[in-house]
Enzyme design. Structure first.
Site, PDB file in Angstrom:
ATOM      1  N   TYR A 134       6.860 -18.368   6.577  1.00  0.00           N
ATOM      2  CA  TYR A 134       6.334 -19.538   5.864  1.00  0.00           C
ATOM      3  C   TYR A 134       6.881 -20.836   6.456  1.00  0.00           C
ATOM      4  O   TYR A 134       6.234 -21.875   6.390  1.00  0.00           O
ATOM      5  CB  TYR A 134       6.731 -19.495   4.385  1.00  0.00           C
ATOM      6  CG  TYR A 134       5.785 -18.752   3.471  1.00  0.00           C
ATOM      7  CD1 TYR A 134       5.555 -17.387   3.643  1.00  0.00           C
ATOM      8  CD2 TYR A 134       5.149 -19.408   2.425  1.00  0.00           C
ATOM      9  CE1 TYR A 134       4.708 -16.712   2.786  1.00  0.00           C
ATOM     10  CE2 TYR A 134       4.304 -18.733   1.563  1.00  0.00           C
ATOM     11  CZ  TYR A 134       4.093 -17.388   1.752  1.00  0.00           C
ATOM     12  OH  TYR A 134       3.253 -16.722   0.909  1.00  0.00           O
ATOM     13  N   LYS A 183      10.421  -4.128   7.533  1.00  0.00           N
ATOM     14  CA  LYS A 183       9.604  -3.467   8.555  1.00  0.00           C
ATOM     15  C   LYS A 183      10.503  -3.278   9.779  1.00  0.00           C
ATOM     16  O   LYS A 183      10.225  -3.762  10.879  1.00  0.00           O
ATOM     17  CB  LYS A 183       8.362  -4.336   8.860  1.00  0.00           C
ATOM     18  CG  LYS A 183       7.325  -3.692   9.753  1.00  0.00           C
ATOM     19  CD  LYS A 183       6.546  -2.566   9.101  1.00  0.00           C
ATOM     20  CE  LYS A 183       5.599  -1.909  10.097  1.00  0.00           C
ATOM     21  NZ  LYS A 183       4.968  -0.678   9.567  1.00  0.00           N
ATOM     22  N   ASP A 215       4.978  -0.850   4.351  1.00  0.00           N
ATOM     23  CA  ASP A 215       3.713  -0.131   4.151  1.00  0.00           C
ATOM     24  C   ASP A 215       3.906   1.028   3.177  1.00  0.00           C
ATOM     25  O   ASP A 215       3.120   1.232   2.254  1.00  0.00           O
ATOM     26  CB  ASP A 215       3.115   0.339   5.493  1.00  0.00           C
ATOM     27  CG  ASP A 215       4.133   0.969   6.433  1.00  0.00           C
ATOM     28  OD1 ASP A 215       5.336   0.985   6.107  1.00  0.00           O
ATOM     29  OD2 ASP A 215       3.709   1.459   7.501  1.00  0.00           O
ATOM     30  N   ASP A 239       5.398 -12.067  -1.329  1.00  0.00           N
ATOM     31  CA  ASP A 239       4.183 -12.724  -1.823  1.00  0.00           C
ATOM     32  C   ASP A 239       3.094 -11.679  -2.035  1.00  0.00           C
ATOM     33  O   ASP A 239       2.476 -11.607  -3.105  1.00  0.00           O
ATOM     34  CB  ASP A 239       3.726 -13.781  -0.811  1.00  0.00           C
ATOM     35  CG  ASP A 239       2.426 -14.448  -1.237  1.00  0.00           C
ATOM     36  OD1 ASP A 239       2.336 -14.848  -2.411  1.00  0.00           O
ATOM     37  OD2 ASP A 239       1.506 -14.554  -0.408  1.00  0.00           O
ATOM     38  N   ASP A 243       1.605  -9.682  -5.915  1.00  0.00           N
ATOM     39  CA  ASP A 243       0.201  -9.678  -6.373  1.00  0.00           C
ATOM     40  C   ASP A 243      -0.267  -8.233  -6.545  1.00  0.00           C
ATOM     41  O   ASP A 243      -0.956  -7.902  -7.515  1.00  0.00           O
ATOM     42  CB  ASP A 243      -0.717 -10.378  -5.353  1.00  0.00           C
ATOM     43  CG  ASP A 243      -0.932 -11.859  -5.676  1.00  0.00           C
ATOM     44  OD1 ASP A 243       0.003 -12.487  -6.210  1.00  0.00           O
ATOM     45  OD2 ASP A 243      -2.027 -12.386  -5.378  1.00  0.00           O
TER      46      ASP A 243
HETATM   47  C1  IPM Z   1       2.768 -17.834  -4.680  1.00  0.00           C
HETATM   48  C2  IPM Z   1       1.603 -18.515  -4.017  1.00  0.00           C
HETATM   49  C3  IPM Z   1       2.114 -19.491  -2.946  1.00  0.00           C
HETATM   50  C4  IPM Z   1       2.913 -18.679  -1.928  1.00  0.00           C
HETATM   51  C5  IPM Z   1       1.032 -20.321  -2.275  1.00  0.00           C
HETATM   52  C6  IPM Z   1       0.245 -21.132  -3.278  1.00  0.00           C
HETATM   53  C7  IPM Z   1       1.576 -21.213  -1.197  1.00  0.00           C
HETATM   54  O1  IPM Z   1       0.729 -17.602  -3.491  1.00  0.00           O
HETATM   55  O2  IPM Z   1       3.617 -18.529  -5.264  1.00  0.00           O
HETATM   56  O3  IPM Z   1       2.852 -16.606  -4.642  1.00  0.00           O
HETATM   57  O4  IPM Z   1       2.316 -18.094  -1.000  1.00  0.00           O
HETATM   58  O5  IPM Z   1       4.132 -18.618  -2.046  1.00  0.00           O
HETATM   59 MN    MN Z   2       1.232 -15.510  -3.969  1.00  0.00          MN
END
Ligand code: IPM
Ligand code: MN
Length: 368
Positions: A134, A183, A215, A239, A243
């Site tokens: 990042y 990884k 993975d 990240d 999700d």
């Molecule tokens: C999160 C979001 C952010 C990230 C984006 C909006 C930059 O997806 O907080 O998970 O990737 O960290």
């Molecule tokens: Mn995110």
């Protein structure tokens, strides 16, 4: 608990950055909890609103202002809704959030993955937040033949160590089971990560450390979620995996987060609190977004930045009671009927208020 209530610091400053999309709507509901506390206890939380992301570009032509960052470095906590707006895609409003995280030096992003419906999942995910791909050098190079895009993944030893320490500490206070995701079969940064995890693990002999390749972890997370207690990973893996983890708890609208760094002089963590979900422009301004991730982020704020764990627990209890009552937004509802963002927020606020009143009554009767 009563002693904690009587002796602790009870005045805090909060900066609120609703941001874009559903950010405004979910933050409105979370603020109701803060208002109740200000109204019926002697804890005082002063809050101030400011702009970030597309909302800030609209008003000031930049995605975050220097004065906003300065404010963020002074307050006890920052509550953020979401950042990202299709209207401003080219300006990359998300950069504002990355800048804020970096400037606040909140390197450990704690994301609890808890299934409030049937207690099947209870994972604490620790994502490194201010390093890795990042923040490494980025470049778009145009050659005669084609474009070449570069994103460089860099980790310094101290950046890895400090987030691993947070994870070991958290694991030590839970079920003493830590999985470090990497990884290492491909990435040199992961090899260093693994080596440092093994080293730090010697300071925590009670904590069982396992290494998993990203993975394989992604697969096992869904297959055997009960196998996991605390999980730690670098920024990008964290990240993506969180999700994915949201699937285990029915909705991304359920996941809160706390981002913390080193302790401040007052012994508290200055923190950045935000839901894991984004600005969700497709459902913005319809009063249908789930406010629970943001409300639970406020719960984490009381735990990590205000050191008032009993308030944190009451907020969580109010959320659980609301779910038990079946007051659900669209993302959680099993049929065509669902409640609005504000109905869910209002119900949680009311439950919280009566729980808090009961609690204060008990304290009073103990003559404290
Ligand atoms: C999160 C979001 C952010 C990230 C984006 C909006 C930059 O997806 O907080 O998970 O990737 O960290
Ligand atoms: Mn995110």
């Amino acid at each position: 608990m009563s002693l904690e209530y009587t002796k602790k610091k009870r005045e805090f400053n909060l900066l609120v950055l609703p941001g874009d999309g559903v950010g405004q709507e979910v933050v409105n509901e979370a603020i109701k909890i803060i208002d109740v506390i200000n109204e019926i206890t002697d804890i005082k939380i002063k809050y101030e609103f400011d702009y970030i992301g597309g909302a800030c570009l609209d008003k000031f032509n930049e995605s975050i202002r220097t004065e906003t960052i300065k404010k963020a470095l002074k307050v006890n906590a920052v509550l953020l809704g979401a950042v990202g707006s299709p209207k401003w895609d080219k300006q990359q409003p998300e950069k504002a959030l990355l800048t804020l995280r970096k400037k606040m030096n909140v390197f450990a992003n704690i994301r609890p993955i808890k299934d409030y419906f049937n207690n099947n999942v209870d994972i604490l995910f620790v994502r490194e937040l201010t390093g890795g791909i990042y923040f490494g050098p980025k470049k778009l190079i145009q050659t005669k033949k084609e474009y070449i895009a570069k994103d460089v993944l860099v980790y310094k030893e101290h950046e890895i160590k400090r987030v691993l320490k947070v994870a070991f500490e958290l694991a030590n206070n839970r079920n003493k089971n830590l999985v470090s995701v990497d990884k290492a079969n491909v990435l040199i940064s992961s090899k260093l990560w693994r080596e440092l995890a093994n080293k730090i693990s010697q300071e925590y002999p009670q904590v069982k450390l396992r290494h998993m390749l990203v993975d394989s972890f992604a697969y096992n997370l869904i297959k055997n979620p009960k196998d996991f207690d605390v999980v730690v990973s670098e920024n990008l893996f964290g990240d993506i995996l969180t999700d994915e983890a949201a699937v285990l708890v029915k909705s991304l609208g359920m996941l809160p987060s706390a981002s913390i760094g080193y302790k401040s002089n007052n012994g508290l963590y200055r923190g950045l609190y935000e839901p894991v979900h984004g600005s969700a422009p497709d459902i913005a301004n319809q009063n249908i977004a789930n406010p629970i991730a943001t409300i639970l982020s406020v719960s984490l704020m009381f735990k990590y930045s205000f050191n008032l764990p009993y308030i944190s627990i009451l907020i969580e209890k109010a959320v659980m009671e609301n779910l038990k009552q079946g007051v659900l937004t669209k993302d959680l509802s099993n049929n065509n009927y669902y409640h609005t963002t504000s109905e869910v927020g209002e119900n949680i606020k009311n439950i919280f208020k009566s729980l808090l009143k009961q609690e204060l009554q008990v304290l009073k009767s103990q003559k404290l």
